[in-house]
Motif scaffolding. Structure first.
Motif, PDB file in Angstrom:
ATOM      1  N   THR A  89       4.046  -0.284  -7.992  1.00  0.00           N
ATOM      2  CA  THR A  89       4.503  -1.606  -7.566  1.00  0.00           C
ATOM      3  C   THR A  89       4.978  -1.585  -6.118  1.00  0.00           C
ATOM      4  O   THR A  89       4.633  -2.466  -5.318  1.00  0.00           O
ATOM      5  CB  THR A  89       5.650  -2.093  -8.472  1.00  0.00           C
ATOM      6  OG1 THR A  89       5.194  -2.147  -9.824  1.00  0.00           O
ATOM      7  CG2 THR A  89       6.123  -3.477  -8.046  1.00  0.00           C
ATOM      8  N   VAL A  90       5.772  -0.568  -5.780  1.00  0.00           N
ATOM      9  CA  VAL A  90       6.275  -0.445  -4.413  1.00  0.00           C
ATOM     10  C   VAL A  90       5.125  -0.231  -3.435  1.00  0.00           C
ATOM     11  O   VAL A  90       5.093  -0.840  -2.352  1.00  0.00           O
ATOM     12  CB  VAL A  90       7.280   0.725  -4.311  1.00  0.00           C
ATOM     13  CG1 VAL A  90       7.632   1.012  -2.850  1.00  0.00           C
ATOM     14  CG2 VAL A  90       8.531   0.406  -5.102  1.00  0.00           C
ATOM     15  N   LYS A  91       4.173   0.599  -3.806  1.00  0.00           N
ATOM     16  CA  LYS A  91       3.021   0.863  -2.938  1.00  0.00           C
ATOM     17  C   LYS A  91       2.213  -0.406  -2.719  1.00  0.00           C
ATOM     18  O   LYS A  91       1.745  -0.677  -1.596  1.00  0.00           O
ATOM     19  CB  LYS A  91       2.141   1.950  -3.545  1.00  0.00           C
ATOM     20  CG  LYS A  91       0.982   2.382  -2.652  1.00  0.00           C
ATOM     21  CD  LYS A  91       0.189   3.491  -3.306  1.00  0.00           C
ATOM     22  CE  LYS A  91      -0.925   3.987  -2.371  1.00  0.00           C
ATOM     23  NZ  LYS A  91      -1.864   2.895  -2.005  1.00  0.00           N
ATOM     24  N   ARG A  92       2.056  -1.208  -3.764  1.00  0.00           N
ATOM     25  CA  ARG A  92       1.294  -2.446  -3.647  1.00  0.00           C
ATOM     26  C   ARG A  92       1.988  -3.431  -2.714  1.00  0.00           C
ATOM     27  O   ARG A  92       1.351  -4.086  -1.888  1.00  0.00           O
ATOM     28  CB  ARG A  92       1.102  -3.074  -5.036  1.00  0.00           C
ATOM     29  CG  ARG A  92       0.228  -4.315  -5.017  1.00  0.00           C
ATOM     30  CD  ARG A  92      -0.213  -4.714  -6.418  1.00  0.00           C
ATOM     31  NE  ARG A  92       0.906  -4.940  -7.303  1.00  0.00           N
ATOM     32  CZ  ARG A  92       1.224  -4.148  -8.318  1.00  0.00           C
ATOM     33  NH1 ARG A  92       0.493  -3.067  -8.563  1.00  0.00           N
ATOM     34  NH2 ARG A  92       2.256  -4.425  -9.087  1.00  0.00           N
ATOM     35  N   VAL A  93       3.314  -3.509  -2.825  1.00  0.00           N
ATOM     36  CA  VAL A  93       4.081  -4.405  -1.957  1.00  0.00           C
ATOM     37  C   VAL A  93       3.979  -3.960  -0.498  1.00  0.00           C
ATOM     38  O   VAL A  93       3.787  -4.787   0.405  1.00  0.00           O
ATOM     39  CB  VAL A  93       5.563  -4.445  -2.391  1.00  0.00           C
ATOM     40  CG1 VAL A  93       6.399  -5.203  -1.364  1.00  0.00           C
ATOM     41  CG2 VAL A  93       5.692  -5.107  -3.755  1.00  0.00           C
ATOM     42  N   ILE A  94       4.059  -2.659  -0.269  1.00  0.00           N
ATOM     43  CA  ILE A  94       3.957  -2.131   1.098  1.00  0.00           C
ATOM     44  C   ILE A  94       2.572  -2.408   1.676  1.00  0.00           C
ATOM     45  O   ILE A  94       2.438  -2.817   2.839  1.00  0.00           O
ATOM     46  CB  ILE A  94       4.250  -0.622   1.114  1.00  0.00           C
ATOM     47  CG1 ILE A  94       5.722  -0.371   0.761  1.00  0.00           C
ATOM     48  CG2 ILE A  94       3.928  -0.024   2.482  1.00  0.00           C
ATOM     49  CD1 ILE A  94       6.078   1.095   0.624  1.00  0.00           C
ATOM     50  N   ASP A  95       1.541  -2.195   0.846  1.00  0.00           N
ATOM     51  CA  ASP A  95       0.171  -2.453   1.312  1.00  0.00           C
ATOM     52  C   ASP A  95      -0.019  -3.920   1.672  1.00  0.00           C
ATOM     53  O   ASP A  95      -0.695  -4.255   2.664  1.00  0.00           O
ATOM     54  CB  ASP A  95      -0.838  -2.036   0.239  1.00  0.00           C
ATOM     55  CG  ASP A  95      -0.899  -0.521   0.062  1.00  0.00           C
ATOM     56  OD1 ASP A  95      -0.448   0.191   0.974  1.00  0.00           O
ATOM     57  OD2 ASP A  95      -1.400  -0.075  -0.989  1.00  0.00           O
ATOM     58  N   GLN A  96       0.551  -4.808   0.877  1.00  0.00           N
ATOM     59  CA  GLN A  96       0.437  -6.245   1.148  1.00  0.00           C
ATOM     60  C   GLN A  96       1.123  -6.610   2.463  1.00  0.00           C
ATOM     61  O   GLN A  96       0.619  -7.414   3.250  1.00  0.00           O
ATOM     62  CB  GLN A  96       1.040  -7.048  -0.005  1.00  0.00           C
ATOM     63  CG  GLN A  96       0.215  -6.993  -1.283  1.00  0.00           C
ATOM     64  CD  GLN A  96       0.884  -7.712  -2.437  1.00  0.00           C
ATOM     65  OE1 GLN A  96       2.059  -8.104  -2.361  1.00  0.00           O
ATOM     66  NE2 GLN A  96       0.142  -7.877  -3.530  1.00  0.00           N
ATOM     67  N   LYS A  97       2.282  -6.010   2.725  1.00  0.00           N
ATOM     68  CA  LYS A  97       2.999  -6.282   3.971  1.00  0.00           C
ATOM     69  C   LYS A  97       2.223  -5.767   5.175  1.00  0.00           C
ATOM     70  O   LYS A  97       2.188  -6.409   6.235  1.00  0.00           O
ATOM     71  CB  LYS A  97       4.380  -5.639   3.924  1.00  0.00           C
ATOM     72  CG  LYS A  97       5.344  -6.334   2.977  1.00  0.00           C
ATOM     73  CD  LYS A  97       6.734  -5.712   3.043  1.00  0.00           C
ATOM     74  CE  LYS A  97       7.703  -6.461   2.148  1.00  0.00           C
ATOM     75  NZ  LYS A  97       9.090  -5.873   2.198  1.00  0.00           N
ATOM     76  N   ILE A  98       1.589  -4.595   5.007  1.00  0.00           N
ATOM     77  CA  ILE A  98       0.762  -4.047   6.100  1.00  0.00           C
ATOM     78  C   ILE A  98      -0.398  -4.962   6.409  1.00  0.00           C
ATOM     79  O   ILE A  98      -0.712  -5.238   7.584  1.00  0.00           O
ATOM     80  CB  ILE A  98       0.277  -2.636   5.738  1.00  0.00           C
ATOM     81  CG1 ILE A  98       1.457  -1.670   5.679  1.00  0.00           C
ATOM     82  CG2 ILE A  98      -0.763  -2.153   6.759  1.00  0.00           C
ATOM     83  CD1 ILE A  98       1.078  -0.270   5.213  1.00  0.00           C
ATOM     84  N   ILE A  99      -1.037  -5.464   5.345  1.00  0.00           N
ATOM     85  CA  ILE A  99      -2.176  -6.378   5.530  1.00  0.00           C
ATOM     86  C   ILE A  99      -1.728  -7.655   6.237  1.00  0.00           C
ATOM     87  O   ILE A  99      -2.427  -8.165   7.131  1.00  0.00           O
ATOM     88  CB  ILE A  99      -2.825  -6.704   4.160  1.00  0.00           C
ATOM     89  CG1 ILE A  99      -3.469  -5.447   3.569  1.00  0.00           C
ATOM     90  CG2 ILE A  99      -3.859  -7.819   4.310  1.00  0.00           C
ATOM     91  CD1 ILE A  99      -3.997  -5.624   2.170  1.00  0.00           C
ATOM     92  N   GLN A 100      -0.579  -8.183   5.835  1.00  0.00           N
ATOM     93  CA  GLN A 100      -0.055  -9.392   6.454  1.00  0.00           C
ATOM     94  C   GLN A 100       0.261  -9.173   7.933  1.00  0.00           C
ATOM     95  O   GLN A 100       0.037 -10.039   8.778  1.00  0.00           O
ATOM     96  CB  GLN A 100       1.190  -9.871   5.715  1.00  0.00           C
ATOM     97  CG  GLN A 100       0.919 -10.398   4.317  1.00  0.00           C
ATOM     98  CD  GLN A 100       2.179 -10.723   3.551  1.00  0.00           C
ATOM     99  OE1 GLN A 100       3.289 -10.505   4.040  1.00  0.00           O
ATOM    100  NE2 GLN A 100       2.011 -11.239   2.337  1.00  0.00           N
ATOM    101  N   MET A 101       0.794  -8.012   8.270  1.00  0.00           N
ATOM    102  CA  MET A 101       1.106  -7.703   9.656  1.00  0.00           C
ATOM    103  C   MET A 101      -0.140  -7.551  10.512  1.00  0.00           C
ATOM    104  O   MET A 101      -0.133  -7.898  11.700  1.00  0.00           O
ATOM    105  CB  MET A 101       1.951  -6.418   9.718  1.00  0.00           C
ATOM    106  CG  MET A 101       3.337  -6.550   9.131  1.00  0.00           C
ATOM    107  SD  MET A 101       4.238  -4.989   9.096  1.00  0.00           S
ATOM    108  CE  MET A 101       4.338  -4.645  10.859  1.00  0.00           C
ATOM    109  N   GLU A 102      -1.188  -7.021   9.892  1.00  0.00           N
ATOM    110  CA  GLU A 102      -2.429  -6.825  10.648  1.00  0.00           C
ATOM    111  C   GLU A 102      -3.236  -8.103  10.765  1.00  0.00           C
ATOM    112  O   GLU A 102      -4.119  -8.191  11.640  1.00  0.00           O
ATOM    113  CB  GLU A 102      -3.268  -5.751   9.955  1.00  0.00           C
ATOM    114  CG  GLU A 102      -2.645  -4.352  10.020  1.00  0.00           C
ATOM    115  CD  GLU A 102      -3.458  -3.318   9.267  1.00  0.00           C
ATOM    116  OE1 GLU A 102      -4.365  -3.746   8.503  1.00  0.00           O
ATOM    117  OE2 GLU A 102      -3.194  -2.115   9.455  1.00  0.00           O
ATOM    118  N   ALA A 103      -2.966  -9.075   9.893  1.00  0.00           N
ATOM    119  CA  ALA A 103      -3.757 -10.322   9.909  1.00  0.00           C
ATOM    120  C   ALA A 103      -3.407 -11.173  11.139  1.00  0.00           C
ATOM    121  O   ALA A 103      -2.322 -11.123  11.665  1.00  0.00           O
ATOM    122  CB  ALA A 103      -3.483 -11.107   8.642  1.00  0.00           C
TER     123      ALA A 103
END
Length: 204
Positions: free
Chosen positions: A190-204
């Motif tokens: 769950t934590v890894k998924r949340v971190i990945d989502q935040k990374i994607i949002q930052m790169e978008a």
């Protein structure tokens, strides 16, 4: 309810439901090495859980498991050799000494396994899964131990009554380890998924 000691003729005390519950749900204050490990491990697990350091939780619990098993093995060896001597301290009756020796040559096998159950259920409580811990504890006592002790007493007498306890701890410890690992793995994903989502949002 009849206790194993009563069935063995060591005592004629008739246990009440309240006393049975006190026996089956071991108090936190018991100074057994395998049990006190869980008290000290609570802050460790909580801090690393909050910091997302799941590998440290896994390595810490594995170390606690190993310590508990080693300590339990030492206690088993000690009581296996001194069981009869311990019985003679409290009674001169050969039957009581024999039963005590039998008890101390079988039940201590489960000490280390009980430590694993205690450590795991304590960790579950720290990780906000008290229902899991309660279900596991009640399952060990009422669904595993009591029925096995009853059937064992019918099949092989006192051997069955005494052997039922370590066997119930063996099954419970396996389930406890599996359940705790699943809880940690789910949180880690769950934590890894949340971190990945935040990374994607930052790169978008």
């Amino acid at each position: 309810p009849r206790s194993p000691a009563m069935a063995a003729g060591i005592t004629d005390h008739i246990w009440t439901i309240e006393e049975m519950m006190m026996l089956l749900v071991v108090p936190e204050s018991i100074k057994h090495k395998g049990v006190t490990t869980r008290k000290r491990g609570g802050p460790f697990i909580g801090q690393n859980w909050g910091a997302g350091k799941f590998d440290r939780i896994k390595s810490g619990t594995k170390f606690s498991y190993r310590f508990s098993l080693i300590w339990g093995l030492i206690m088993f060896i000690v009581f296996a050799f001194l069981g009869g001597t311990v019985g003679s301290i409290f009674s001169d009756d050969p039957e009581v000494i024999s039963v005590t020796g039998l008890y101390l040559s079988i039940v201590p096998i489960g000490y280390g396994l009980y430590g694993i159950v205690a450590i795991s259920t304590s960790a579950m409580s720290v990780l906000k899964k008290p229902i899991h811990a309660a279900i596991l504890t009640l399952t060990q006592a009422f669904i595993l131990y009591i029925p096995m002790a009853y059937v064992g007493s019918l099949l092989v007498g006192l051997w069955g009554v005494f052997l039922a306890l370590p066997v119930s701890y063996l099954v419970s410890s396996i389930v406890a380890i599996y359940t705790l690992n699943r809880i940690i793995m789910y949180r880690e994903k769950t934590v890894k998924r949340v971190i990945d989502q935040k990374i994607i949002q930052m790169e978008a």
